[in-house]
Motif scaffolding. Sequence first.
Motif, PDB file in Angstrom:
ATOM      1  N   ASP A   1      39.405  46.962  30.290  1.00  0.00           N
ATOM      2  CA  ASP A   1      39.584  45.308  30.654  1.00  0.00           C
ATOM      3  C   ASP A   1      41.125  45.254  31.387  1.00  0.00           C
ATOM      4  O   ASP A   1      40.898  44.389  32.410  1.00  0.00           O
TER       5      ASP A   1
ATOM      6  N   ARG B   1      40.458  46.440  34.989  1.00  0.00           N
ATOM      7  CA  ARG B   1      39.576  45.581  35.711  1.00  0.00           C
ATOM      8  C   ARG B   1      40.431  44.552  36.077  1.00  0.00           C
ATOM      9  O   ARG B   1      40.181  44.000  37.202  1.00  0.00           O
ATOM     10  N   PHE B   2      41.263  43.881  35.272  1.00  0.00           N
ATOM     11  CA  PHE B   2      42.332  42.535  35.426  1.00  0.00           C
ATOM     12  C   PHE B   2      43.216  42.961  36.776  1.00  0.00           C
ATOM     13  O   PHE B   2      43.225  42.074  37.601  1.00  0.00           O
ATOM     14  N   HIS B   3      43.572  44.390  36.697  1.00  0.00           N
ATOM     15  CA  HIS B   3      44.460  44.508  37.704  1.00  0.00           C
ATOM     16  C   HIS B   3      43.782  44.713  39.142  1.00  0.00           C
ATOM     17  O   HIS B   3      44.408  44.304  39.925  1.00  0.00           O
ATOM     18  N   LEU B   4      42.543  45.121  39.052  1.00  0.00           N
ATOM     19  CA  LEU B   4      41.835  45.535  40.238  1.00  0.00           C
ATOM     20  C   LEU B   4      41.630  43.953  40.894  1.00  0.00           C
ATOM     21  O   LEU B   4      41.479  43.816  41.897  1.00  0.00           O
ATOM     22  N   GLU B   5      41.116  43.156  39.796  1.00  0.00           N
ATOM     23  CA  GLU B   5      40.622  41.851  40.343  1.00  0.00           C
ATOM     24  C   GLU B   5      41.815  40.909  40.847  1.00  0.00           C
ATOM     25  O   GLU B   5      41.589  40.285  42.161  1.00  0.00           O
ATOM     26  N   LEU B   6      42.970  41.278  40.547  1.00  0.00           N
ATOM     27  CA  LEU B   6      44.246  40.664  41.090  1.00  0.00           C
ATOM     28  C   LEU B   6      44.681  41.009  42.203  1.00  0.00           C
ATOM     29  O   LEU B   6      44.925  40.564  43.402  1.00  0.00           O
TER      30      LEU B   6
ATOM     31  N   THR C   1      42.355  42.603  44.456  1.00  0.00           N
ATOM     32  CA  THR C   1      41.401  42.146  45.149  1.00  0.00           C
ATOM     33  C   THR C   1      41.390  40.644  45.512  1.00  0.00           C
ATOM     34  O   THR C   1      41.473  40.382  46.926  1.00  0.00           O
ATOM     35  N   GLU C   2      41.949  39.850  44.836  1.00  0.00           N
ATOM     36  CA  GLU C   2      42.276  38.456  45.274  1.00  0.00           C
ATOM     37  C   GLU C   2      43.382  38.299  46.189  1.00  0.00           C
ATOM     38  O   GLU C   2      43.423  37.555  47.103  1.00  0.00           O
TER      39      GLU C   2
ATOM     40  N   LEU D   1      35.075  40.233  51.263  1.00  0.00           N
ATOM     41  CA  LEU D   1      34.842  40.536  49.804  1.00  0.00           C
ATOM     42  C   LEU D   1      34.659  41.930  49.936  1.00  0.00           C
ATOM     43  O   LEU D   1      35.404  42.687  48.847  1.00  0.00           O
TER      44      LEU D   1
ATOM     45  N   ASN E   1      37.475  44.758  48.251  1.00  0.00           N
ATOM     46  CA  ASN E   1      37.195  45.510  46.936  1.00  0.00           C
ATOM     47  C   ASN E   1      37.469  47.077  47.258  1.00  0.00           C
ATOM     48  O   ASN E   1      38.042  47.700  46.459  1.00  0.00           O
TER      49      ASN E   1
ATOM     50  N   ARG F   1      40.408  49.453  45.690  1.00  0.00           N
ATOM     51  CA  ARG F   1      39.972  50.755  44.748  1.00  0.00           C
ATOM     52  C   ARG F   1      40.791  51.854  45.393  1.00  0.00           C
ATOM     53  O   ARG F   1      41.235  52.533  44.816  1.00  0.00           O
TER      54      ARG F   1
END
Length: 167
Positions: free
Chosen positions: A23, A26-31, A33-34, A43, A47, A51
């Motif tokens: 979790d 995933r949160f850090h990857l989403e940040l 990516t944003e 997008l 992504n 990665r």
Amino acid sequence: MKAVNGRLFKRFDSEQIRGEVEDELRFHLELLTEALLQQDLSLEEANYTARKRFGNVEQIRDQCVQISRKNHPAIRALKSFLILVFLVGVLVRVFSPEYHVTHVGDILIAVGVLGRLLVYVRGLNPSSFLSRPETSSPLMLNDNGQASITAYDQRKRTPVERVISNK
């Protein structure tokens, strides 16, 4: 009693730890990516770049799980207790006037040292000691079993000239 055991060994549950780490990653990857999306990337590009910058997620997850296990309060308490046992053994050994009591000191020292060693060895990860095959290393041996003499020939002779000059 079950509540105390449950809380004490809650962090030893590897599936729960793995889920929490996933979790967090995933949160850090989403940040990331944003942040890349704000730089006008698509997008898919965001992504992929996130990665790529983040690295091997599975390896990072495994390392985080290992760190979480090593920093558990029960493990730290066990390490402190073993150090205390060792120090008590040294004090008994040094300040004991009787021969039989010094044996107790020796046993306490051995328990402290060997217990601490066991905790240390249990924390090691054998996969970090395995050698990884590297195909680009300049120090690799040839597969055909013959030494490459031409790499060390400073006079730049052909192999035929080298064979003739060696006779």
